[in-house]
Design a protein around this motif. Structure first.
Motif, PDB file in Angstrom:
ATOM      1  N   UNK A 106      42.774  -9.544  72.290  1.00  9.04           N
ATOM      2  CA  UNK A 106      43.748  -8.520  71.809  1.00  9.04           C
ATOM      3  C   UNK A 106      45.116  -9.130  71.978  1.00  9.04           C
ATOM      4  N   UNK A 107      45.542  -9.604  73.226  1.00  7.30           N
ATOM      5  CA  UNK A 107      46.794 -10.127  73.646  1.00  7.30           C
ATOM      6  C   UNK A 107      47.127 -11.500  72.580  1.00  7.30           C
ATOM      7  N   UNK A 146      34.970 -22.298  77.636  1.00  9.73           N
ATOM      8  CA  UNK A 146      35.213 -22.871  79.056  1.00  9.73           C
ATOM      9  C   UNK A 146      34.912 -24.049  79.215  1.00  9.73           C
ATOM     10  N   UNK A 173      42.467 -22.094  76.392  1.00  8.96           N
ATOM     11  CA  UNK A 173      41.392 -21.260  76.609  1.00  8.96           C
ATOM     12  C   UNK A 173      42.122 -20.034  76.815  1.00  8.96           C
ATOM     13  N   UNK A 174      43.111 -19.926  77.451  1.00 10.68           N
ATOM     14  CA  UNK A 174      44.002 -18.631  77.880  1.00 10.68           C
ATOM     15  C   UNK A 174      45.218 -18.166  76.989  1.00 10.68           C
ATOM     16  N   UNK A 196      25.464 -18.992  76.840  1.00  7.20           N
ATOM     17  CA  UNK A 196      26.037 -19.295  78.268  1.00  7.20           C
ATOM     18  C   UNK A 196      26.497 -21.053  78.490  1.00  7.20           C
ATOM     19  N   UNK A 197      25.676 -21.768  77.564  1.00  6.17           N
ATOM     20  CA  UNK A 197      26.067 -22.950  77.634  1.00  6.17           C
ATOM     21  C   UNK A 197      27.042 -23.385  76.065  1.00  6.17           C
ATOM     22  N   UNK A 220      35.473 -16.316  77.431  1.00  6.26           N
ATOM     23  CA  UNK A 220      36.650 -16.486  78.581  1.00  6.26           C
ATOM     24  C   UNK A 220      36.875 -15.205  79.129  1.00  6.26           C
ATOM     25  N   UNK A 221      36.903 -14.025  78.379  1.00  9.15           N
ATOM     26  CA  UNK A 221      37.319 -12.628  78.667  1.00  9.15           C
ATOM     27  C   UNK A 221      36.313 -11.738  77.821  1.00  9.15           C
ATOM     28  N   UNK A 222      35.115 -11.273  78.588  1.00  7.87           N
ATOM     29  CA  UNK A 222      34.290 -10.266  77.835  1.00  7.87           C
ATOM     30  C   UNK A 222      34.843  -9.024  77.434  1.00  7.87           C
ATOM     31  N   UNK A 223      35.944  -8.540  78.421  1.00  2.00           N
ATOM     32  CA  UNK A 223      36.562  -7.217  78.029  1.00  2.00           C
ATOM     33  C   UNK A 223      37.363  -7.306  76.616  1.00  2.00           C
ATOM     34  N   UNK A 224      37.716  -8.568  76.151  1.00  2.00           N
ATOM     35  CA  UNK A 224      38.291  -8.935  74.746  1.00  2.00           C
ATOM     36  C   UNK A 224      39.900  -8.480  75.010  1.00  2.00           C
ATOM     37  N   UNK A 225      40.327  -8.333  76.413  1.00  2.00           N
ATOM     38  CA  UNK A 225      41.686  -8.259  76.473  1.00  2.00           C
ATOM     39  C   UNK A 225      42.630  -9.307  76.063  1.00  2.00           C
ATOM     40  N   UNK A 226      41.997 -10.627  76.395  1.00  2.00           N
ATOM     41  CA  UNK A 226      42.564 -11.690  75.852  1.00  2.00           C
ATOM     42  C   UNK A 226      42.664 -11.931  74.617  1.00  2.00           C
ATOM     43  N   UNK A 251      47.667 -20.806  78.207  1.00  2.00           N
ATOM     44  CA  UNK A 251      47.311 -22.291  77.823  1.00  2.00           C
ATOM     45  C   UNK A 251      47.832 -22.186  76.302  1.00  2.00           C
TER      46      UNK A 251
END
Lengths: 237, 351
Positions: A157-158, A116, A122-123, A177-178, A149-155, A126
C-alpha cells in the motif's frame, strides 16, 4: 478493464515463442511481457522481435535478465537499448551495476520490487534509494514479492501511495516460501484485495503464476475477479 | 545518525558512559554473532536475539537469549540447525541462557501469530511474542523477523477493531496490543514472585533489580508503541481515505517502533516533553544500573545476596534507591508532564 496477460516465461520457461502463441488466441488477453529472465535468452528474443506478431497485444513489455552469466552488463544494455521505445523494460535492481549506463533509458527503465532472496529493492526505503539513483525510472509492482516481504500488504500500500505515479505494470502471482511463482491461492487473494483498489485503472496486469496451458483461463478468471470485485465494491461505496 | 539519547546527553551536559559502553558492546557482539552465523542463512528462518542484546544493553555478564525463528514449512533439519547455532553462539557468548527453555530453541511463527491470548497462549509464548516486538534484533535474515512482527501486529491492529464511533473517529490506540503489553508487564511482576517461591529466593536480587529497571523499561516501550498513533503519527495517517488503509498504516507505524531500542524510544518522548528534571531522573539512573551490571563483582553479589541481607548489600541497596528515581521520572513523564501521554494513560492505562 485493465490490460491483462501473462509473462511468456510463466507459460513456457525459456521459450518466448510458445509463451506468446499460448496467449494469442485467448480473447481477453491484450497485454504481454516478453521474458528473457536468463541472459542467454536475450539475443534470440531481441533478434526475433521484428518478425513477432504482436498485433493482438495493446501493451507489450520486456523483462530483462535477472542474472548475468553469459553476457556482461554493457552487452545486455546495448541489446535492450534497441527495443521499441514504447516498451517498458522491467529490471531487477541488482542488474544495475553501472547506474550512469542505465539512466540513459530514462522512463523506459522500469524497476521491480524484489523478494527476500535479493539484497535491494525489497522495501519502501530500499526502493526510495533506487528511485533517487534513477529519478526517471518507472515502477513495476510485484504484488507477490511485496506480500512475501510484508504479508499484511502495508508495504505494498505504501509503495502504491509513494510510487503510484511511476507505476506502469503490475506483476501478479503467489510467491512460495522459496520464492517460486505459483497460482493465486485463497489467502493471497485476500491479501491482494486490501490494495488492488489503489492500482490505477489502466495499469496493465501481468500474471507470473507458473501454470500449464490448460490453466490459463482459470488463472485469468481468478485475477480478473479479484480486480472486478474490488472495483464493484468501490462503485457501490 | 544522532540519537535522542545523545541529544539529551548533550543538552543536559551529562555523561552516561555505561549506556554508551553497553550499546557499543552490543554492536560488537551482534557483529561477531552475525558473522559467525552468516553461512547458516535460510530463506524462512531468522536467528533472533532478545534480552540485553536486543535492547542494546549488553554488559560483561550478559548472555545471548537467541531463538531460531521459523516462518515457513517445518523441517527436521531445523533441529540440526538450532544445535549448530547453539554451538556457535556459545563460542562467542559462553554464558548459558536461562533455564526456562524460552530461549535457545526453535520458535515457530504460527504460535506467535495465532495463539494470542485465549486458552492456547502460554506464559512462554506471551514472553516470546512481546520480546520479539519490544527488544529483538536479527542476527540473520532480518526480513523474516520483520515479517513475523508484521503478522503479529496484524492480529493486534488489523483484525481487532472497535465499533466505529459516532463521530467517525478511528481507533488510534489498539486495545488488544495495549492489553497484551499490560498483561506481560503484570506477568513479569508475578513471575518474579513465582520464581522467589520455586527457587527458594535463589538469584532473587538480580531479578528484583531487573524488574525495577529493564523490565519496567520494556513496559514503557510497550505503552509508547501502543500509543504510537497518537505520539509518532505522520500527518498522512489521519488523511487516508478508508479504514483499511488507516489500519495498515497504523500497523506499519507501530512496526517501525520495533526497530527502536526501548531506552532510545523513551528518550525520544522525554526529549519531546522538554522536561530536564525527568531526563535527569531517568537516564543517569539507568546508566548507574548498567554500570553496576557491567561490574562482575557487583553483579555476582546481586546474584548471591540473601533476601534477609538486602539492605546491607551495597550494590543492591544503592540500585534500590536509584530505581526509585528512575520510577519517579517515568511516572512523571506518563502521568504529569507529557501533554499527550497523561491523557492517554488516564484514558487507557487502567479502566
Amino acid at each position: 478493464m485493465k490490460p491483462i496477460g501473462f509473462s511468456t516465461g510463466a507459460l513456457a520457461k525459456g521459450d518466448f515463442a510458445t509463451g506468446l502463441a499460448l496467449q494469442r488466441d485467448v480473447s481477453r488477453i491484450d497485454a504481454v511481457e516478453l521474458s528473457a529472465l536468463r541472459d542467454h535468452e536475450l539475443p534470440g528474443l531481441v533478434g526475433a522481435i521484428p518478425d513477432l506478431d504482436l498485433a493482438d497485444f495493446d501493451y507489450v513489455s520486456l523483462h530483462a535478465p535477472s542474472k548475468l552469466q553469459t553476457l556482461d552488463e554493457h552487452a545486455v544494455f546495448e541489446l535492450l537499448l534497441g527495443l521499441p521505445e514504447a516498451w517498458p523494460i522491467i529490471v531487477h535492481p541488482e542488474l544495475l551495476q553501472t547506474p550512469s549506463l542505465w539512466r540513459q533509458l530514462g522512463r523506459r527503465l522500469c524497476l521491480e520490487n524484489m523478494d527476500d532472496r535479493k539484497t535491494m529493492g525489497r522495501t519502501i526505503s530500499e526502493l526510495r534509494t533506487l528511485f533517487e539513483a534513477f529519478p526517471e525510472a518507472t515502477f513495476c509492482l510485484d504484488l507477490g514479492h511485496a506480500r512475501q516481504i510484508d504479508p499484511t500488504m502495508a508495504s505494498a500500500m505504501l509503495m502504491l501511495r509513494e510510487f503510484g505515479d511511476r507505476l506502469v505494470e503490475l506483476h501478479i502471482s503467489e510467491v512460495g516460501s522459496h520464492g517460486e511463482h505459483l497460482p493465486l491461492g485463497a489467502t493471497t487473494r485476500q491479501a491482494f484485495a486490501r490494495v488492488v483498489h489503489l492500482v490505477p485503472a489502466q495499469c496493465p496486469l501481468i500474471i507470473e503464476s507458473i501454470i500449464s496451458a490448460e490453466l490459463i483461463e482459470r488463472e485469468l478468471e481468478t485475477v480478473s475477479m479479484l480486480f472486478d470485485t474490488v472495483a464493484q465494491q468501490a462503485a457501490i461505496a | 545518525m544522532t540519537t535522542a539519547l545523545a541529544t539529551l546527553e548533550r543538552r543536559l551536559e551529562a555523561n552516561w558512559p555505561a549506556i554508551r559502553a553497553a550499546r557499543d558492546r552490543t554492536d560488537a557482539i551482534v557483529g561477531h554473532l552475525s558473522s559467525a552465523l552468516s553461512d547458516l542463512h535460510d530463506a524462512n528462518c531468522s536467528v533472533v536475539v532478545t534480552g540485553s542484546l536486543g535492547r542494546a544493553e549488553a554488559t560483561e555478564g550478559s548472555d545471548a537469549d537467541w531463538v531460531l525463528l521459523v516462518d515457513g514449512p517445518s523441517d527436521p533439519e531445523h533441529a540440526m540447525l538450532a544445535r549448530e547455532i547453539e554451538n556457535r553462539v556459545r563460542a562467542i557468548v559462553p554464558k548459558e541462557v536461562g533455564p526456562t527453555g524460552t530461549f535457545g530453541s526453535i520458535v515457530a511463527s504460527h504460535e506467535l501469530v495465532h495463539y494470542i491470548a485465549g486458552t492456547r497462549d502460554s506464559n512462554e509464548n506471551l514472553t516470546r511474542r512481546i520480546l520479539l516486538l519490544s527488544e529483538s534484533r536479527a542476527l540473520t535474515n532480518p526480513m523474516v523477523r520483520e515479517r513475523v512482527i508484521r503478522n503479529v501486529l496484524a492480529r493486534y491492529v488489523l483484525y481487532d477493531r472497535s465499533v466505529r464511533s459516532r463521530s467517525g473517529r478511528r481507533q488510534v490506540v489498539p486495545h488488544f496490543l495495549l492489553n497484551d503489553v499490560v498483561r506481560y508487564w503484570r506477568t513479569m511482576a508475578s513471575d518474579y514472585a513465582s520464581k522467589m517461591w520455586e527457587r527458594s529466593r535463589r538469584g532473587w536480587g538480580i531479578r528484583n533489580v531487573k524488574l525495577r529497571f529493564s523490565r519496567k523499561l520494556l513496559f514503557a516501550w510497550g505503552l509508547l508503541a501502543a500509543f504510537a498513533g497518537e505520539l509518532f503519527a505522520p500527518a498522512e495517517l489521519h488523511q487516508v481515505e478508508n479504514d483499511e488503509q488507516f489500519y495498515l498504516m497504523l500497523a506499519d507505524l507501530i512496526r517501525s517502533q520495533t526497530d527502536v531500542p526501548p531506552l532510545e524510544l523513551l528518550a525520544r518522548v522525554v526529549l519531546e516533553a522538554g522536561d530536564d528534571d525527568i531526563a535527569n531522573d531517568i537516564f543517569p539512573s539507568y546508566d548507574r544500573f548498567l554500570n553496576v551490571l557491567a561490574d562482575p563483582e557487583a553483579r555476582a553479589r546481586l546474584d548471591a545476596v540473601r533476601f534477609e541481607d538486602a539492605l546491607d548489600e551495597p550494590a543492591y541497596s544503592e540500585l534500590r534507591d536509584v530505581s526509585q528515581r528512575f520510577r519517579r521520572g517515568v511516572t512523571r513523564l506518563f502521568f504529569d508532564v507529557h501533554p499527550k501521554l497523561k491523557m492517554l494513560i488516564r484514558d487507557f492505562g487502567v479502566f
